[in-house]
Motif scaffolding. Structure first.
Motif, PDB file in Angstrom:
ATOM      1  N   LYS A 234     -25.721  56.860 159.528  1.00  0.00           N
ATOM      2  CA  LYS A 234     -24.872  55.907 158.812  1.00  0.00           C
ATOM      3  C   LYS A 234     -25.166  54.470 159.242  1.00  0.00           C
ATOM      4  O   LYS A 234     -25.209  53.563 158.408  1.00  0.00           O
ATOM      5  CB  LYS A 234     -23.404  56.239 159.042  1.00  0.00           C
ATOM      6  N   VAL A 238     -26.441  51.844 156.420  1.00  0.00           N
ATOM      7  CA  VAL A 238     -25.630  50.661 156.114  1.00  0.00           C
ATOM      8  C   VAL A 238     -26.370  49.389 156.517  1.00  0.00           C
ATOM      9  O   VAL A 238     -26.439  48.418 155.737  1.00  0.00           O
ATOM     10  CB  VAL A 238     -24.261  50.751 156.827  1.00  0.00           C
ATOM     11  N   SER A 239     -26.939  49.378 157.717  1.00  0.00           N
ATOM     12  CA  SER A 239     -27.684  48.202 158.175  1.00  0.00           C
ATOM     13  C   SER A 239     -28.869  47.924 157.257  1.00  0.00           C
ATOM     14  O   SER A 239     -29.134  46.775 156.879  1.00  0.00           O
ATOM     15  CB  SER A 239     -28.172  48.407 159.610  1.00  0.00           C
TER      16      SER A 239
END
Length: 362
Positions: A234, A238-239
């Motif tokens: 995750k 997301v990054s």
């Protein structure tokens, strides 16, 4: 504590696959079938001439990112064993010098016409970027590493858009007018890959180092967890998505451009590398499904060797010699058969090295 991520070897091999024949296979399939899918893939496996981005433009920076992810595992392990920082950065310096020399050999073959050699290279850029990333990793804490990353991105942007090139002016991001090319013409010895600049030029090596440093920062996060976790997936997804979005927004004022390793290009490739690593990490390390990736792992365990071997050994000649009859009866697919033969020969060589536990390290 994990000592190695299988996904890292697999992703490293995935990047190298496209360099040692994967791209040629897709081009051959595009010519043989004329299918829209292969036509699109073939286009993506060509470099963009200047501003813009294709999949092939990701391959080299993603390899650099992966070399950075490995830093906390190799350098971190050495630090835990009590090896001093001075010894480690000298080791990184030695690695950089060896890669620069191998890059010169790769570019020029065994030539002694020193004034006409091309000294800048893919391998040299990997070595210099790795050295810079190791130095920052060794002597800066996490906050310092963030500041260095942001400083390199903004500093290079400032140089490219604010510093005037004599006779041209500031912020002229063309092959003839960019500031990096001016520095190459001024200071880079020997010859350049392009007429007015080198895509692995002096300033660009420093600019690209932020990609390796970003990999090291991600590697530090991965190394902290004893077992592969969905949480890490995750974080990477997301990054990666946020960085890709930021790069696309930045593109409107500072174009994404691999030829001059623009800061927007660096941010984009860091983001995409995180997404690819998240996929490989989730499937291989979290879900423990790695059999499908074994060919990539073979390549990833000896990447520099096969990169040099592809340049020095005529695999195409051997493939055509062995498969000449099959190529003749294959019609328009003859070139496909040829490239498959090239890939199989290389995989056979890599498998032999793997079975003999021979791994060429620089």
């Amino acid at each position: 504590m994990k000592s190695r991520l299988v996904s890292l070897d697999a992703l490293r091999g995935f990047t190298m696959f496209w360099i040692i024949g994967g791209d040629a296979l897709v081009h051959a399939l595009s010519g043989a079938t004329s299918l829209p899918m292969f036509k699109w893939m073939s286009q993506q496996l060509l470099h963009v001439e200047w501003n813009g981005f294709h999949f092939l433009d990701l391959i080299f920076p993603m390899f650099m990112f992966i070399s950075g992810v490995a830093i906390p595992y190799s350098i971190g392990r050495n630090l835990e064993q009590g090896i001093s920082r001075k010894v480690l950065w000298k080791k990184a310096l030695k690695r950089a010098v060896i890669l620069i020399l191998l890059g010169v050999l790769y570019n020029n073959k065994l030539s002694f016409d020193f004034s006409n050699l091309r000294y800048a290279s893919v391998l040299g850029q990997i070595g210099v970027a790795y050295l810079i990333a190791v130095l920052i990793y060794l002597y800066a804490n996490t906050k310092g590493q963030w500041l260095w990353s942001i400083g390199i991105l903004l500093g290079f942007w400032g140089l490219m858009v604010l510093v005037p090139v004599p006779g041209i002016g500031a912020g002229v991001l063309t092959p003839e007018g960019n500031f990096s090319g001016y520095i190459d013409r001024l200071l880079l010895p020997g010859t350049m890959f392009r007429e007015h600049y080198d895509p692995q030029g002096l300033l660009l090596m420093v600019s690209a180092a932020v990609i390796t440093l970003a990999g090291a920062m991600m590697g530090k996060i991965l190394k902290k967890t004893k077992e592969a976790s969905v949480k890490n997936v995750k974080i990477m997804l997301v990054s990666g998505a946020l960085l890709v979005l930021f790069a696309l927004l930045w593109h409107s004022v500072y174009p994404i451009n691999k030829e001059i390793w623009s800061s927007s290009f660096n941010v984009l490739t860091i983001g995409l590398s995180l997404v690819f690593l998240a996929f490989f990490y989730f499937i291989i390390d979290v879900k423990k499904r790695s059999r499908w990736a074994f060919p990539f792992v073979l390549i990833g365990l000896n990447p520099i060797f096969i990169y040099l071997a592809y340049r020095m050994i005529d695999f195409r000649f051997t493939s055509e010699f062995l498969l000449h009859g099959l190529m003749q009866v294959s019609g328009s697919y003859g070139s496909v058969v040829l490239i498959i033969g090239v890939l199989l020969l290389q995989m056979g060589l890599l498998y032999f090295l793997y079975r003999q536990k021979i791994f060429f390290k620089v």
